[in-house]
Design an enzyme around this catalytic site. Sequence first.
Site, mmCIF file in Angstrom:
data_model
loop_
_atom_site.group_PDB
_atom_site.id
_atom_site.type_symbol
_atom_site.label_atom_id
_atom_site.label_comp_id
_atom_site.label_asym_id
_atom_site.label_seq_id
_atom_site.Cartn_x
_atom_site.Cartn_y
_atom_site.Cartn_z
ATOM 1 N N HIS A 1 2.595 -10.943 17.411
ATOM 2 C CA HIS A 1 3.074 -11.118 17.397
ATOM 3 C C HIS A 1 4.669 -11.697 17.400
ATOM 4 O O HIS A 1 5.472 -12.639 18.074
ATOM 5 C CB HIS A 1 2.645 -12.888 17.323
ATOM 6 N N GLU B 1 1.118 -0.863 -0.008
ATOM 7 C CA GLU B 1 0.487 0.115 0.218
ATOM 8 C C GLU B 1 1.060 0.751 -0.082
ATOM 9 O O GLU B 1 0.356 1.985 -0.131
ATOM 10 C CB GLU B 1 -1.370 0.165 1.435
ATOM 11 N N LYS C 1 8.262 -12.152 26.696
ATOM 12 C CA LYS C 1 7.779 -11.326 25.571
ATOM 13 C C LYS C 1 8.252 -10.410 25.972
ATOM 14 O O LYS C 1 8.410 -9.499 25.779
ATOM 15 C CB LYS C 1 7.087 -12.166 24.673
#
Length: 364
Positions: free
Chosen positions: A287, A136, A328
Amino acid sequence: MAEQNKAPGPAEAAVLLKSVEMPEDAVLIQGPDFNNNLSLQDLLGSFRTMGFQASGLGEAIEIVDKMRNWRLSDEPIAEDETDEFRDMEVRKNTKCKIFVGYTSNLVSSGVREILRFLVQHKMVDVLVTTAGGVEEDFIKCLAPTYLGDFNLKGSDLRKQGLNRIGNMLVPNNNYCKFEEWVIPILDKMLDEQKKDNKIWTPSAMIRRLGEEINDESSIYYWCAKNDIPVFCPAITDGSLGDMIYFHSYRNPGLIVDIAADIRNMNNQAVFAKKTGLIILGGGLVKHHICNANMMRNGADYAVYLNTAQEFDGSDAGARPDEAVSWGKIRADGQSVKVYAEATLVFPLIVAATFAKGYHEGKAT
């Protein structure tokens, strides 16, 4: 008769329960006073004490500023530190590595220009997006996207060759122009693969396209110019994948190696002294960034910005504390999730942090 003039004891005890004393450093809820002529920075500065998502936004601004301003020289020298990072000049110039993730719809929107500003001035270090978040940007260099309406009828738009993204419209001719531009580049990439044994990863492919576009309005023009890596593990899931598909019939043989990029991506986190995450939206981009930071036992700072809820167990809906459980985000890290749509609040975060610092720097 006296008992009739006295409230029932249990009701009185329940309603008039005595409170504990609030600590001296408790934050008072207070909003902006528009009796004063407030600047944008004054208004944004009031969000932290407003409550609800405004307070989350205020916290996000604080965390992003900590990412921006941290230097290794802020920390004591570790006993096992290498000689390189014992040098005070090196420590002063070692910054927090900032990862930015975003979904394709945000590049279709005006958030594109904000992302371009960040990479143009080397304010962030690593980008992660989807295939649409790549194509895009290039398509907008070739032809514009227009404001439409959420309620436009799909069957009517299809007859007119207009593609709807929320309340935006992309003429299908834009994708035809993209094909005309990108196919010759894929031809050249295939030639280099055959002649020079060039390995094309998604990040190498995006860099090449950024070099080819030669347009300063492009996010990836500036990423290529400023050596900022862009990772896209789902590079075929969009118009770019369509072009690779068509190209495989016209001039077969091009290989895009996603496996080589996972090492590059993970090492961006593993060898960083400090990491910060700014993630707009969810799913793959969220993620992929979090998983890379798991390799270093978690990010130090994290700002999530999306509208997803956690009741369905989705990665998009997961709050930062779930990422802490996976390693994380660090247990002692600073993180916040702002439940808001990115086009509304990401411009405000950037205005209060990166843009503010940039213009203050120019003024001095």
